[in-house]
Design a protein around this motif. Structure first.
Motif, PDB file in Angstrom:
ATOM      1  N   TYR A   5     -16.355 -21.153  25.094  1.00  0.00           N
ATOM      2  CA  TYR A   5     -16.363 -21.828  25.860  1.00  0.00           C
ATOM      3  C   TYR A   5     -16.738 -23.072  25.367  1.00  0.00           C
ATOM      4  O   TYR A   5     -17.780 -23.231  23.813  1.00  0.00           O
ATOM      5  CB  TYR A   5     -17.820 -22.193  27.034  1.00  0.00           C
ATOM      6  N   VAL A   6     -15.732 -24.198  24.570  1.00  0.00           N
ATOM      7  CA  VAL A   6     -15.916 -25.332  24.330  1.00  0.00           C
ATOM      8  C   VAL A   6     -16.445 -26.848  24.859  1.00  0.00           C
ATOM      9  O   VAL A   6     -15.281 -27.149  26.144  1.00  0.00           O
ATOM     10  CB  VAL A   6     -14.483 -25.917  22.855  1.00  0.00           C
ATOM     11  N   ALA A   7     -17.427 -27.267  24.392  1.00  0.00           N
ATOM     12  CA  ALA A   7     -18.017 -28.445  25.086  1.00  0.00           C
ATOM     13  C   ALA A   7     -18.185 -29.393  24.054  1.00  0.00           C
ATOM     14  O   ALA A   7     -17.463 -29.442  22.582  1.00  0.00           O
ATOM     15  CB  ALA A   7     -19.538 -28.118  25.083  1.00  0.00           C
ATOM     16  N   ARG A   8     -17.162 -30.803  24.047  1.00  0.00           N
ATOM     17  CA  ARG A   8     -17.864 -31.363  23.948  1.00  0.00           C
ATOM     18  C   ARG A   8     -18.719 -32.273  22.823  1.00  0.00           C
ATOM     19  O   ARG A   8     -19.727 -32.279  24.755  1.00  0.00           O
ATOM     20  CB  ARG A   8     -16.262 -33.261  24.178  1.00  0.00           C
ATOM     21  N   PHE A  48     -23.418 -15.691  26.414  1.00  0.00           N
ATOM     22  CA  PHE A  48     -22.948 -15.564  25.155  1.00  0.00           C
ATOM     23  C   PHE A  48     -23.520 -14.587  24.196  1.00  0.00           C
ATOM     24  O   PHE A  48     -25.335 -14.683  23.728  1.00  0.00           O
ATOM     25  CB  PHE A  48     -22.986 -17.354  25.070  1.00  0.00           C
ATOM     26  N   GLU A  49     -22.144 -14.112  22.811  1.00  0.00           N
ATOM     27  CA  GLU A  49     -22.392 -14.125  22.324  1.00  0.00           C
ATOM     28  C   GLU A  49     -23.849 -15.052  21.014  1.00  0.00           C
ATOM     29  O   GLU A  49     -24.603 -14.435  20.742  1.00  0.00           O
ATOM     30  CB  GLU A  49     -21.536 -13.517  21.084  1.00  0.00           C
ATOM     31  N   SER A  50     -22.817 -15.952  21.000  1.00  0.00           N
ATOM     32  CA  SER A  50     -24.047 -17.149  19.875  1.00  0.00           C
ATOM     33  C   SER A  50     -23.598 -18.446  20.651  1.00  0.00           C
ATOM     34  O   SER A  50     -22.322 -18.291  21.049  1.00  0.00           O
ATOM     35  CB  SER A  50     -22.809 -16.558  18.593  1.00  0.00           C
ATOM     36  N   VAL A  51     -23.960 -19.124  19.713  1.00  0.00           N
ATOM     37  CA  VAL A  51     -23.855 -20.566  20.054  1.00  0.00           C
ATOM     38  C   VAL A  51     -23.126 -21.045  18.422  1.00  0.00           C
ATOM     39  O   VAL A  51     -23.542 -21.313  17.995  1.00  0.00           O
ATOM     40  CB  VAL A  51     -24.394 -21.220  20.873  1.00  0.00           C
ATOM     41  N   ILE A  52     -22.070 -21.237  18.703  1.00  0.00           N
ATOM     42  CA  ILE A  52     -21.981 -22.416  17.353  1.00  0.00           C
ATOM     43  C   ILE A  52     -21.531 -24.014  17.096  1.00  0.00           C
ATOM     44  O   ILE A  52     -20.843 -24.465  18.121  1.00  0.00           O
ATOM     45  CB  ILE A  52     -20.768 -21.335  16.362  1.00  0.00           C
ATOM     46  N   SER A 143     -14.911  -9.922  20.740  1.00  0.00           N
ATOM     47  CA  SER A 143     -15.112  -9.663  22.410  1.00  0.00           C
ATOM     48  C   SER A 143     -16.024 -10.398  22.937  1.00  0.00           C
ATOM     49  O   SER A 143     -17.113 -10.636  22.121  1.00  0.00           O
ATOM     50  CB  SER A 143     -15.117  -7.932  22.749  1.00  0.00           C
ATOM     51  N   GLY A 144     -16.088 -10.761  24.264  1.00  0.00           N
ATOM     52  CA  GLY A 144     -17.504 -11.449  24.369  1.00  0.00           C
ATOM     53  C   GLY A 144     -17.310 -12.745  24.354  1.00  0.00           C
ATOM     54  O   GLY A 144     -16.471 -12.784  24.430  1.00  0.00           O
ATOM     55  N   ASN A 145     -18.669 -14.088  25.055  1.00  0.00           N
ATOM     56  CA  ASN A 145     -18.279 -15.672  24.923  1.00  0.00           C
ATOM     57  C   ASN A 145     -19.120 -15.947  23.818  1.00  0.00           C
ATOM     58  O   ASN A 145     -20.141 -15.809  23.504  1.00  0.00           O
ATOM     59  CB  ASN A 145     -19.036 -15.219  26.471  1.00  0.00           C
ATOM     60  N   LEU A 146     -18.195 -16.750  23.533  1.00  0.00           N
ATOM     61  CA  LEU A 146     -18.826 -17.510  22.407  1.00  0.00           C
ATOM     62  C   LEU A 146     -18.823 -19.278  22.539  1.00  0.00           C
ATOM     63  O   LEU A 146     -17.813 -19.999  23.344  1.00  0.00           O
ATOM     64  CB  LEU A 146     -17.747 -18.029  21.313  1.00  0.00           C
ATOM     65  N   LEU A 147     -19.710 -20.093  22.605  1.00  0.00           N
ATOM     66  CA  LEU A 147     -20.645 -21.931  23.245  1.00  0.00           C
ATOM     67  C   LEU A 147     -19.787 -22.035  21.999  1.00  0.00           C
ATOM     68  O   LEU A 147     -21.056 -22.140  21.537  1.00  0.00           O
ATOM     69  CB  LEU A 147     -22.448 -21.913  23.527  1.00  0.00           C
ATOM     70  N   ILE A 148     -18.925 -23.196  21.915  1.00  0.00           N
ATOM     71  CA  ILE A 148     -19.184 -23.993  20.696  1.00  0.00           C
ATOM     72  C   ILE A 148     -19.309 -25.147  21.298  1.00  0.00           C
ATOM     73  O   ILE A 148     -18.867 -26.289  22.369  1.00  0.00           O
ATOM     74  CB  ILE A 148     -17.625 -23.862  20.494  1.00  0.00           C
ATOM     75  N   VAL A 149     -19.694 -26.321  19.958  1.00  0.00           N
ATOM     76  CA  VAL A 149     -20.262 -27.411  20.975  1.00  0.00           C
ATOM     77  C   VAL A 149     -19.059 -28.164  19.084  1.00  0.00           C
ATOM     78  O   VAL A 149     -19.857 -28.694  18.770  1.00  0.00           O
ATOM     79  CB  VAL A 149     -21.691 -27.604  20.876  1.00  0.00           C
ATOM     80  N   THR A 150     -18.358 -28.998  20.329  1.00  0.00           N
ATOM     81  CA  THR A 150     -17.805 -30.206  19.123  1.00  0.00           C
ATOM     82  C   THR A 150     -17.390 -31.485  19.225  1.00  0.00           C
ATOM     83  O   THR A 150     -18.280 -32.043  20.197  1.00  0.00           O
ATOM     84  CB  THR A 150     -16.929 -29.276  18.175  1.00  0.00           C
ATOM     85  N   HIS A 151     -15.973 -31.670  19.067  1.00  0.00           N
ATOM     86  CA  HIS A 151     -16.382 -33.270  18.846  1.00  0.00           C
ATOM     87  C   HIS A 151     -14.721 -33.647  19.926  1.00  0.00           C
ATOM     88  O   HIS A 151     -13.703 -32.982  19.630  1.00  0.00           O
ATOM     89  CB  HIS A 151     -15.693 -33.698  17.649  1.00  0.00           C
TER      90      HIS A 151
END
Length: 206
Positions: A5-8, A48-52, A143-151
């Motif tokens: 799950y990739v958020a700006r 979410f498994e983790s937030v990166i 497996s699972g869901n990761l939350l990614i916050v980037t640009h």
């Protein structure tokens, strides 16, 4: 299967001023904070498994709003940072057009020819580090869901990779607005875009 799950990050003061940020930073605006809160509510029921996050302050603060009160594992990774823009960083679009019109034209319309020698990255540099972290994530989380916050540029590169497009198609729609959400399914080395640049959470009234 692994879902990213990739958020700006949310809107910043320099976004409003049409000022290029790159590796420099500015604070989230009130609107950026509000929209991050709305996206956080939308994702509240997703496990979410983790937030990166990118280590840039604007990304970390956005991640905090997305996480809310949930005690999720959190880490930063420099490979998620925005493209380094060298001497352009901190300058407005108009200033950059005046000081370096050729390279700015390449940046927007000929990204495959965009190349500078003042410490700035080119788009291939971003591709290389993004491919590196995608490989690391798939090896670490099967497996699972990761939350990614980037640009913004990083998300556009991610879309390009998933679609197997060339750099010439980097800027094709959708536009990646502040707090937009993209979802990538990763399985057996394959990457599939499930959602691109979604901003439907911004229409919610609370």
């Amino acid at each position: 299967m692994l879902n990213l799950y990739v958020a700006r990050h949310g809107e910043t003061e320099w976004n409003v001023q049409n000022r290029m940020q790159g590796r420099l930073d500015s604070k989230l605006t009130a609107q950026g904070i509000y929209h991050a809160g709305l996206l956080g509510r939308k994702l509240a029921s997703t496990e979410f498994e983790s937030v990166i996050s990118s280590p840039s302050t604007r990304a970390v603060h956005t991640a905090e709003f997305l996480m809310g009160d949930r005690p999720l594992p959190f880490e930063t990774d420099e490979r998620l940072m925005e493209i380094h823009l060298g001497s352009w960083q901190g300058k407005t679009i108009d200033q950059i057009k005046a000081m370096d019109p050729y390279n700015y034209e390449c940046y927007l319309h000929l990204p495959n020819k965009y190349w500078r020698d003042d410490g700035a990255e080119n788009f291939q540099d971003v591709i290389t580090r993004l491919e590196s972290i995608l490989k690391s994530l798939e090896e670490t989380y099967q497996s699972g869901n990761l939350l990614i916050v980037t640009h913004g540029v990083v998300v556009k590169i991610l879309q390009m990779i998933c679609k197997n497009n060339s750099l010439t198609k980097l800027w094709i729609p959708p536009v990646i607005d502040g707090t937009s959400l993209s979802i990538v399914k990763m399985e057996d080395g394959k990457k599939e875009l499930i959602l691109e640049g979604d901003v439907s959470h911004k229409t919610v009234i609370i």
